[in-house]
Scaffold this active site. Structure first.
Site, PDB file in Angstrom:
ATOM      1  N   LYS A   1       0.969  -0.925   0.373  1.00  0.00           N
ATOM      2  CA  LYS A   1      -0.267  -0.375  -0.026  1.00  0.00           C
ATOM      3  C   LYS A   1       1.090   1.442   0.010  1.00  0.00           C
ATOM      4  O   LYS A   1       0.630   2.245  -0.506  1.00  0.00           O
ATOM      5  CB  LYS A   1      -0.866   0.358   1.488  1.00  0.00           C
ATOM      6  CG  LYS A   1      -1.272   1.509   1.025  1.00  0.00           C
ATOM      7  CD  LYS A   1      -2.776   1.256   2.341  1.00  0.00           C
ATOM      8  CE  LYS A   1      -1.670   1.352   4.436  1.00  0.00           C
ATOM      9  NZ  LYS A   1      -1.609   2.954   3.948  1.00  0.00           N
ATOM     10  N   ASN A   2       1.870   1.221   0.625  1.00  0.00           N
ATOM     11  CA  ASN A   2       2.871   2.635   1.317  1.00  0.00           C
ATOM     12  C   ASN A   2       3.585   2.564   0.071  1.00  0.00           C
ATOM     13  O   ASN A   2       4.027   4.217  -0.158  1.00  0.00           O
ATOM     14  CB  ASN A   2       3.274   2.882   2.261  1.00  0.00           C
ATOM     15  CG  ASN A   2       2.298   2.662   4.042  1.00  0.00           C
ATOM     16  OD1 ASN A   2       0.586   3.005   2.901  1.00  0.00           O
ATOM     17  ND2 ASN A   2       2.728   2.815   4.873  1.00  0.00           N
TER      18      ASN A   2
ATOM     19  N   CYS B   1      -4.378  13.188  12.901  1.00  0.00           N
ATOM     20  CA  CYS B   1      -5.389  11.493  12.686  1.00  0.00           C
ATOM     21  C   CYS B   1      -5.631  10.934  14.502  1.00  0.00           C
ATOM     22  O   CYS B   1      -4.960  11.604  15.131  1.00  0.00           O
ATOM     23  CB  CYS B   1      -4.717  11.140  11.526  1.00  0.00           C
ATOM     24  SG  CYS B   1      -3.248   9.908  11.407  1.00  0.00           S
TER      25      CYS B   1
ATOM     26  N   ARG C   1       0.475  15.047  13.047  1.00  0.00           N
ATOM     27  CA  ARG C   1       1.301  14.539  11.662  1.00  0.00           C
ATOM     28  C   ARG C   1       1.388  16.148  10.876  1.00  0.00           C
ATOM     29  O   ARG C   1       0.035  15.613   9.796  1.00  0.00           O
ATOM     30  CB  ARG C   1       0.195  13.769  11.266  1.00  0.00           C
ATOM     31  CG  ARG C   1       0.677  11.957  11.951  1.00  0.00           C
ATOM     32  CD  ARG C   1      -0.321  11.247  11.203  1.00  0.00           C
ATOM     33  NE  ARG C   1       0.815  10.699  10.729  1.00  0.00           N
ATOM     34  CZ  ARG C   1      -0.219   9.634   9.456  1.00  0.00           C
ATOM     35  NH1 ARG C   1      -1.331   9.121   9.678  1.00  0.00           N
ATOM     36  NH2 ARG C   1       0.650   8.711   8.357  1.00  0.00           N
TER      37      ARG C   1
ATOM     38  N   ASP D   1       4.521   1.053  12.266  1.00  0.00           N
ATOM     39  CA  ASP D   1       3.641   0.004  12.025  1.00  0.00           C
ATOM     40  C   ASP D   1       3.675  -1.374  12.161  1.00  0.00           C
ATOM     41  O   ASP D   1       2.623  -2.320  11.701  1.00  0.00           O
ATOM     42  CB  ASP D   1       3.700   0.205  10.088  1.00  0.00           C
ATOM     43  CG  ASP D   1       3.110   1.879  10.087  1.00  0.00           C
ATOM     44  OD1 ASP D   1       3.842   2.127   8.196  1.00  0.00           O
ATOM     45  OD2 ASP D   1       3.259   2.492  10.319  1.00  0.00           O
TER      46      ASP D   1
ATOM     47  N   ARG E   1      -8.435  -0.674   4.980  1.00  0.00           N
ATOM     48  CA  ARG E   1      -7.618   0.760   4.405  1.00  0.00           C
ATOM     49  C   ARG E   1      -6.617   0.426   3.751  1.00  0.00           C
ATOM     50  O   ARG E   1      -5.485   0.724   2.897  1.00  0.00           O
ATOM     51  CB  ARG E   1      -7.190   1.969   5.233  1.00  0.00           C
ATOM     52  CG  ARG E   1      -8.861   2.953   5.279  1.00  0.00           C
ATOM     53  CD  ARG E   1      -8.430   3.891   5.770  1.00  0.00           C
ATOM     54  NE  ARG E   1      -7.358   4.253   5.219  1.00  0.00           N
ATOM     55  CZ  ARG E   1      -7.166   5.624   6.000  1.00  0.00           C
ATOM     56  NH1 ARG E   1      -6.934   5.330   6.951  1.00  0.00           N
ATOM     57  NH2 ARG E   1      -5.909   5.950   5.295  1.00  0.00           N
TER      58      ARG E   1
HETATM   59  C1  EPZ Z   1       4.044   7.070   6.550  1.00  0.00           C
HETATM   60  O1  EPZ Z   1       3.338   8.267   7.190  1.00  0.00           O
HETATM   61  C2  EPZ Z   1       3.558   5.167   6.249  1.00  0.00           C
HETATM   62  N1  EPZ Z   1       2.251   6.440   4.986  1.00  0.00           N
HETATM   63  C3  EPZ Z   1       2.930   5.488   7.520  1.00  0.00           C
HETATM   64  O2  EPZ Z   1       1.961   4.266   7.368  1.00  0.00           O
HETATM   65  C4  EPZ Z   1       3.835   5.344   8.263  1.00  0.00           C
HETATM   66  O3  EPZ Z   1       3.404   4.870   9.849  1.00  0.00           O
HETATM   67  C5  EPZ Z   1       4.720   6.232   8.845  1.00  0.00           C
HETATM   68  O4  EPZ Z   1       5.755   6.240   7.433  1.00  0.00           O
HETATM   69  C6  EPZ Z   1       6.458   5.713   9.286  1.00  0.00           C
HETATM   70  O5  EPZ Z   1       7.020   4.956   8.658  1.00  0.00           O
HETATM   71  C7  EPZ Z   1       2.257   5.888   4.203  1.00  0.00           C
HETATM   72  O6  EPZ Z   1       3.447   6.168   3.861  1.00  0.00           O
HETATM   73  C8  EPZ Z   1       1.223   6.272   2.890  1.00  0.00           C
HETATM   74  P1  EPZ Z   1       5.932  10.720   8.148  1.00  0.00           P
HETATM   75  P2  EPZ Z   1       4.171   9.738   6.966  1.00  0.00           P
HETATM   76  O7  EPZ Z   1       5.918  11.456   7.828  1.00  0.00           O
HETATM   77  O8  EPZ Z   1       5.178   9.725   5.557  1.00  0.00           O
HETATM   78  C9  EPZ Z   1       6.311  13.570  11.915  1.00  0.00           C
HETATM   79  C10 EPZ Z   1       0.140   2.604   7.746  1.00  0.00           C
HETATM   80  O9  EPZ Z   1      -0.113   2.336   8.994  1.00  0.00           O
HETATM   81  N2  EPZ Z   1       6.537  15.378  10.705  1.00  0.00           N
HETATM   82  O10 EPZ Z   1       7.290   9.616   7.869  1.00  0.00           O
HETATM   83  O11 EPZ Z   1       3.303  10.093   6.962  1.00  0.00           O
HETATM   84  C11 EPZ Z   1       4.998  13.249  12.419  1.00  0.00           C
HETATM   85  O12 EPZ Z   1       4.194  13.962  12.687  1.00  0.00           O
HETATM   86  C12 EPZ Z   1       0.862   4.061   7.914  1.00  0.00           C
HETATM   87  O13 EPZ Z   1       0.399   2.275   6.611  1.00  0.00           O
HETATM   88  C13 EPZ Z   1       6.320  16.205  10.587  1.00  0.00           C
HETATM   89  O14 EPZ Z   1       6.678  16.657  11.748  1.00  0.00           O
HETATM   90  O15 EPZ Z   1       4.525   9.622   8.072  1.00  0.00           O
HETATM   91  C14 EPZ Z   1       6.022  12.026  12.495  1.00  0.00           C
HETATM   92  O16 EPZ Z   1       5.786  12.029  14.023  1.00  0.00           O
HETATM   93  C15 EPZ Z   1       0.528   5.134   9.705  1.00  0.00           C
HETATM   94  N3  EPZ Z   1       6.509  17.007   9.875  1.00  0.00           N
HETATM   95  C16 EPZ Z   1       6.958  11.525  12.346  1.00  0.00           C
HETATM   96  O17 EPZ Z   1       7.495  13.182  11.698  1.00  0.00           O
HETATM   97  C17 EPZ Z   1       6.356  16.696   9.094  1.00  0.00           C
HETATM   98  O18 EPZ Z   1       6.604  17.587   7.862  1.00  0.00           O
HETATM   99  C18 EPZ Z   1       7.462  10.648  11.020  1.00  0.00           C
HETATM  100  O19 EPZ Z   1       5.914  10.424   9.839  1.00  0.00           O
HETATM  101  C19 EPZ Z   1       6.174  15.817   8.222  1.00  0.00           C
HETATM  102  C20 EPZ Z   1       6.332  14.608   9.287  1.00  0.00           C
END
Ligand code: EPZ
Length: 461
Positions: A60-61, A154, A159, A344, A436
């Site tokens: 998915k990701n 969420c 996020r 995850d 999902r």
């Molecule tokens: C990706 O989400 C995945 N989703 C998530 O999978 C996964 O949990 C996550 O990466 C971490 O591995 C997809 O790929 C579609 P991040 P993403 O930006 O990119 C903070 C699932 O279950 N952050 O790496 O949204 C953020 O709040 C899903 O399949 C900022 O502060 O996660 C978090 O604490 C859930 N500012 C951390 O970084 C930003 O601009 C990592 O988030 C971006 C992120």
């Protein structure tokens, strides 16, 4: 060849006539995404040992950023091994709204550029799936403008997307927040290369800026970039589209912008999180399961922790064989960006630690609110205490079947695993979360011996 379904229609939705980008009210009015799936539940009778071979679907990701990256070129891109998931349906609807013709015949999805170009991703679609933000980079790079609804928080955390916006600004975009939307415009219409350091590792942030940089003028260097296999996959596909991406999969990615890219035909990597979920399910039931069609390389951190807990994990053919028997050894886990232990997989591994002989500590370092499954597991007889970012899991618990509520995608997977080992019947409610990210999980688990069924359209009393 199955009949081609109109975009947005995976196995979970009623039809949407394919037309030029529909007016958003149509979509909202017709509720294309069948929310009645919200009342589906999954019924599990625990105590069955899992045995046999379970196939893993496409990731998915990886699929989501790749489908969005198709916006970077004209012509028709074709993606294979695409999982049949709600999020794929939502992405197809979004691309259709942006003027693409999308044929969803999973595992094959094709995206064709049309005459109409729309650069606005509406709230109605973005609120269903945060990953919709992945159209931002491609749209700004391709058309010099984009208006994308801010995803908002969420269940698992706030996020924010500040790193995405910081990067686009460094590349010359003028960004403003307007009534809940990110409004991005590029004076002169073309982004320019830049050196961008991420303050924290962000997966979709890295992916958005890789796509933006692929069509920018000059060189972009991303440091402290995410190294996830899905990011590496995006780099592979961008290069197949004619881009110049080096270092994807490492923390430093260098991209030489190109003036245009061409469409691609690509088979997507397997889903390491779906595979990891099946590995933990097999272990928790004391089973013997071949998880087929996975890359062990992508699962190293999970395999390592399973072995530490006393579980047999071996490469076999195109997959991984998990052989388990109790007692399980308490094992501490701290989530981290890849190649650390994936957040995850945190909830699923917690269930296994409920069965271990002693105390384990699970620390969640990526998201600030990803212990929503704890109270439900405690209702099933687990003994877990949360203190800030850490949860102390006191095993071995005798889990009992109960009606439990899923709150997010991976939490719902952990409740399904708990139901597989619990005494008696478990009902997992709100399975739309699990749809999902898991393709027909109940059928796959039933095929390896689980007593599991989906209960359609009724809320248990
Ligand atoms: C990706 O989400 C995945 N989703 C998530 O999978 C996964 O949990 C996550 O990466 C971490 O591995 C997809 O790929 C579609 P991040 P993403 O930006 O990119 C903070 C699932 O279950 N952050 O790496 O949204 C953020 O709040 C899903 O399949 C900022 O502060 O996660 C978090 O604490 C859930 N500012 C951390 O970084 C930003 O601009 C990592 O988030 C971006 C992120």
């Amino acid at each position: 060849m199955p009949a081609t379904r109109p975009p947005g229609q995976t196995g979970y939705e009623s039809g949407v006539a394919r037309a030029s980008p529909p007016k958003i009210t149509d979509l909202a009015g017709r509720r294309p995404l069948r929310y009645d799936a919200q009342v589906d539940s999954i019924r599990i009778v625990g105590g069955k040992r899992l045995e046999g071979t379970v196939p893993v679907s496409g990731a998915k990701n990886a699929a989501l950023p790749l489908l969005c990256a198709s916006l970077l070129s004209d012509g028709e891109s074709t993606f294979r091994n695409v999982p049949d998931l709600r999020d794929i349906g939502t992405t197809a609807l979004l691309l259709q709204h942006l003027g693409r013709t999308v044929d969803v015949a999973t595992p094959v999805v094709s995206v064709r550029a049309g005459a109409a170009v729309v650069t606005e991703a509406p709230y109605e679609l973005v609120r269903r799936m945060r990953a919709s933000v992945l159209v931002l980079g491609p749209l700004v790079a391709r058309y010099g403008r984009a208006r994308v609804s801010l995803p908002g928080g969420c269940a698992i955390g706030d996020r924010p997307i500040d790193q995405h916006l910081k990067g686009l600004t460094a590349m010359g975009a003028e960004i403003s927040l307007d009534h809940g939307y990110v409004d991005a415009r590029v004076p002169g219409g073309k982004l320019r290369g830049a050196d961008i350091h991420f303050d924290m590792v962000t997966v979709t942030g890295t992916e958005n800026l890789m796509c933006a940089a692929a069509l920018a003028k000059g060189r972009t260097t991303l440091t402290n970039a995410a190294c996830e296999p899905e990011v590496e996959e995006l780099g592979r596909v961008l290069n197949k589209m004619g881009a110049s991406v080096e270092g994807a999969g490492t923390d430093t990615i260098v991209i030489e912008g190109r003036s245009e890219l061409h469409p691609v035909d690509h088979a997507i990597i397997p889903d390491r999180i779906e595979a990891g979920t099946f590995m933990v399910a097999a272990a928790a039931t004391g089973g013997d399961v071949l998880v087929d069609g996975v890359t062990l390389e992508h699962l190293k951190p999970v395999a390592q922790k399973l072995r530490q807990a006393g579980i047999g994990v071996e490469r076999e053919g195109r997959g991984v064989r998990v052989i388990a028997k109790r007692p399980f050894i308490p094992t501490d886990v701290t989530t981290a960006p890849h190649p650390g232990f994936p957040t995850d997989m945190q909830a699923q591994f917690m269930v296994l630690m409920c069965l271990a002989e002693g105390r384990s500590v699970i620390t969640e370092m990526i998201f600030e609110n990803r212990f929503m499954h704890v109270s439900e597991l405690n209702r099933m007889g687990a003994h877990i205490e949360v203190d800030g970012r850490s949860a102390a899991v006191h095993g071995a618990a005798r889990l009992q079947g109960a009606s439990v509520m899923a709150t997010d995608l991976r939490a719902s997977a952990s409740l399904v695993i708990a139901g597989l080992v619990a005494e008696g019947e478990t009902r997992v409610l709100r399975v739309y979360h699990i749809d999902r990210g898991y393709e027909r999980i109940e059928r796959k688990l039933a095929a390896i011996g689980a007593d599991i069924t989906r209960i359609k359209g009724e809320d248990p009393p």
